[in-house]
Design a protein around this motif. Sequence first.
Motif, PDB file in Angstrom:
ATOM      1  N   THR A 148       0.830  -1.203   0.000  1.00  0.00           N
ATOM      2  CA  THR A 148       0.000   0.000   0.000  1.00  0.00           C
ATOM      3  C   THR A 148       0.867   1.256   0.000  1.00  0.00           C
ATOM      4  N   VAL A 149       1.931   1.249   0.795  1.00  0.00           N
ATOM      5  CA  VAL A 149       2.837   2.403   0.839  1.00  0.00           C
ATOM      6  C   VAL A 149       3.577   2.551  -0.491  1.00  0.00           C
ATOM      7  N   LEU A 150       4.012   1.447  -1.078  1.00  0.00           N
ATOM      8  CA  LEU A 150       4.666   1.498  -2.386  1.00  0.00           C
ATOM      9  C   LEU A 150       3.732   2.101  -3.428  1.00  0.00           C
ATOM     10  N   GLU A 151       2.492   1.618  -3.462  1.00  0.00           N
ATOM     11  CA  GLU A 151       1.502   2.140  -4.411  1.00  0.00           C
ATOM     12  C   GLU A 151       1.244   3.628  -4.182  1.00  0.00           C
ATOM     13  N   SER A 152       1.177   4.041  -2.927  1.00  0.00           N
ATOM     14  CA  SER A 152       0.974   5.459  -2.605  1.00  0.00           C
ATOM     15  C   SER A 152       2.122   6.300  -3.136  1.00  0.00           C
ATOM     16  N   TYR A 153       3.350   5.835  -2.940  1.00  0.00           N
ATOM     17  CA  TYR A 153       4.513   6.592  -3.413  1.00  0.00           C
ATOM     18  C   TYR A 153       4.481   6.741  -4.936  1.00  0.00           C
ATOM     19  N   ILE A 154       4.211   5.662  -5.625  1.00  0.00           N
ATOM     20  CA  ILE A 154       4.171   5.714  -7.089  1.00  0.00           C
ATOM     21  C   ILE A 154       3.054   6.652  -7.557  1.00  0.00           C
ATOM     22  N   GLN A 155       1.892   6.595  -6.918  1.00  0.00           N
ATOM     23  CA  GLN A 155       0.779   7.483  -7.278  1.00  0.00           C
ATOM     24  C   GLN A 155       1.123   8.948  -7.016  1.00  0.00           C
ATOM     25  N   ILE A 156       1.789   9.215  -5.909  1.00  0.00           N
ATOM     26  CA  ILE A 156       2.221  10.592  -5.617  1.00  0.00           C
ATOM     27  C   ILE A 156       3.115  11.101  -6.738  1.00  0.00           C
ATOM     28  N   LEU A 157       4.059  10.287  -7.158  1.00  0.00           N
ATOM     29  CA  LEU A 157       4.982  10.700  -8.221  1.00  0.00           C
ATOM     30  C   LEU A 157       4.252  10.930  -9.542  1.00  0.00           C
ATOM     31  N   LYS A 158       3.290  10.076  -9.846  1.00  0.00           N
ATOM     32  CA  LYS A 158       2.603  10.146 -11.135  1.00  0.00           C
ATOM     33  C   LYS A 158       1.544  11.239 -11.205  1.00  0.00           C
ATOM     34  N   THR A 159       0.902  11.543 -10.087  1.00  0.00           N
ATOM     35  CA  THR A 159      -0.268  12.424 -10.151  1.00  0.00           C
ATOM     36  C   THR A 159      -0.063  13.821  -9.584  1.00  0.00           C
ATOM     37  N   SER A 160       1.008  14.056  -8.869  1.00  0.00           N
ATOM     38  CA  SER A 160       1.222  15.389  -8.296  1.00  0.00           C
ATOM     39  C   SER A 160       1.532  16.389  -9.406  1.00  0.00           C
ATOM     40  N   PRO A 161       0.830  17.528  -9.424  1.00  0.00           N
ATOM     41  CA  PRO A 161       1.053  18.513 -10.483  1.00  0.00           C
ATOM     42  C   PRO A 161       2.413  19.220 -10.385  1.00  0.00           C
ATOM     43  N   THR A 162       2.980  19.279  -9.179  1.00  0.00           N
ATOM     44  CA  THR A 162       4.280  19.933  -8.993  1.00  0.00           C
ATOM     45  C   THR A 162       5.144  19.095  -8.058  1.00  0.00           C
ATOM     46  N   LEU A 163       6.438  19.348  -8.096  1.00  0.00           N
ATOM     47  CA  LEU A 163       7.361  18.679  -7.185  1.00  0.00           C
ATOM     48  C   LEU A 163       7.035  19.050  -5.741  1.00  0.00           C
ATOM     49  N   GLU A 164       6.671  20.276  -5.506  1.00  0.00           N
ATOM     50  CA  GLU A 164       6.346  20.729  -4.154  1.00  0.00           C
ATOM     51  C   GLU A 164       5.129  19.983  -3.604  1.00  0.00           C
ATOM     52  N   GLU A 165       4.121  19.788  -4.445  1.00  0.00           N
ATOM     53  CA  GLU A 165       2.940  19.030  -4.035  1.00  0.00           C
ATOM     54  C   GLU A 165       3.319  17.571  -3.759  1.00  0.00           C
ATOM     55  N   ALA A 166       4.183  17.017  -4.602  1.00  0.00           N
ATOM     56  CA  ALA A 166       4.656  15.647  -4.375  1.00  0.00           C
ATOM     57  C   ALA A 166       5.357  15.565  -3.018  1.00  0.00           C
ATOM     58  N   GLY A 167       6.166  16.557  -2.711  1.00  0.00           N
ATOM     59  CA  GLY A 167       6.872  16.589  -1.427  1.00  0.00           C
ATOM     60  C   GLY A 167       5.918  16.655  -0.258  1.00  0.00           C
ATOM     61  N   SER A 168       4.884  17.470  -0.386  1.00  0.00           N
ATOM     62  CA  SER A 168       3.889  17.602   0.678  1.00  0.00           C
ATOM     63  C   SER A 168       3.173  16.274   0.927  1.00  0.00           C
ATOM     64  N   GLN A 169       2.792  15.596  -0.140  1.00  0.00           N
ATOM     65  CA  GLN A 169       2.108  14.307  -0.013  1.00  0.00           C
ATOM     66  C   GLN A 169       3.057  13.206   0.470  1.00  0.00           C
ATOM     67  N   PHE A 170       4.290  13.246  -0.025  1.00  0.00           N
ATOM     68  CA  PHE A 170       5.270  12.217   0.325  1.00  0.00           C
ATOM     69  C   PHE A 170       5.621  12.239   1.809  1.00  0.00           C
ATOM     70  N   THR A 171       5.602  13.413   2.402  1.00  0.00           N
ATOM     71  CA  THR A 171       5.945  13.550   3.817  1.00  0.00           C
ATOM     72  C   THR A 171       5.122  12.601   4.688  1.00  0.00           C
ATOM     73  N   LYS A 172       3.887  12.320   4.287  1.00  0.00           N
ATOM     74  CA  LYS A 172       2.996  11.463   5.070  1.00  0.00           C
ATOM     75  C   LYS A 172       3.460  10.008   5.128  1.00  0.00           C
ATOM     76  N   ILE A 173       4.213   9.574   4.124  1.00  0.00           N
ATOM     77  CA  ILE A 173       4.645   8.171   4.081  1.00  0.00           C
ATOM     78  C   ILE A 173       6.156   8.013   4.189  1.00  0.00           C
ATOM     79  N   ALA A 174       6.880   9.133   4.340  1.00  0.00           N
ATOM     80  CA  ALA A 174       8.340   9.101   4.438  1.00  0.00           C
ATOM     81  C   ALA A 174       8.770   8.864   5.874  1.00  0.00           C
ATOM     82  N   GLY A 175       9.930   8.269   6.033  1.00  0.00           N
ATOM     83  CA  GLY A 175      10.449   8.022   7.370  1.00  0.00           C
ATOM     84  C   GLY A 175      11.949   7.883   7.366  1.00  0.00           C
ATOM     85  N   GLY A 176      12.481   7.521   8.513  1.00  0.00           N
ATOM     86  CA  GLY A 176      13.919   7.319   8.657  1.00  0.00           C
ATOM     87  C   GLY A 176      14.698   8.589   8.406  1.00  0.00           C
TER      88      GLY A 176
END
Length: 168
Positions: free
Chosen positions: A40-68
């Motif tokens: 599910t997390v892998l799919e979320s990451y790929i969807q964020i990359l594919k559907t985010s209109p900007t890199l900044e938006e991708a970063g905002s969404q990615f923060t929710k599933i990023a760690g370490g």
Amino acid sequence: MRTKFTLIFLSSLFWCFGNIEAQSTRDDIPKKQIPKSVLTVLESYIQILKTSPTLEEAGSQFTKIAGGGLVNESVTNITLRTSILPFSLKKDYSNIKFYAEPYEITRVNLSPNMSKQGFGESAIQGRVYKIWIGKKPGVAGMPAPISILLPEGHASIQEPKVVGIGSL
């Protein structure tokens, strides 16, 4: 003398690369053994990359599933470390178009030992699933890995987190 040196050198090189290859696949597992939460997390990451209109938006969404080591030390106000957006995430965001849709898992490696990732309150430990996804047919290049850690023993971080990006 020169021939003997060349022969020894080449056989040493073969031995080294042969062992590297054997070690690199030793901990591979079948795709069906990936936990649903990790997928599910892998799919979320790929969807964020594919559907985010900007890199900044991708970063905002990615923060929710990023760690370490990808995030700062606070668990109450998680943000990406300053180098992640302009480098690793930017690379994946720009290159996701070269990967198969729907995505194709080509290889899975499960770390045999617990891995510790991150700093301070947001440091997590667990086993890392390194999952390679394949390129589109006709696109040159090797599959690329995305690493996802399944946390164990953290008081507030229970869901898998993406801990390794930037290879797409």
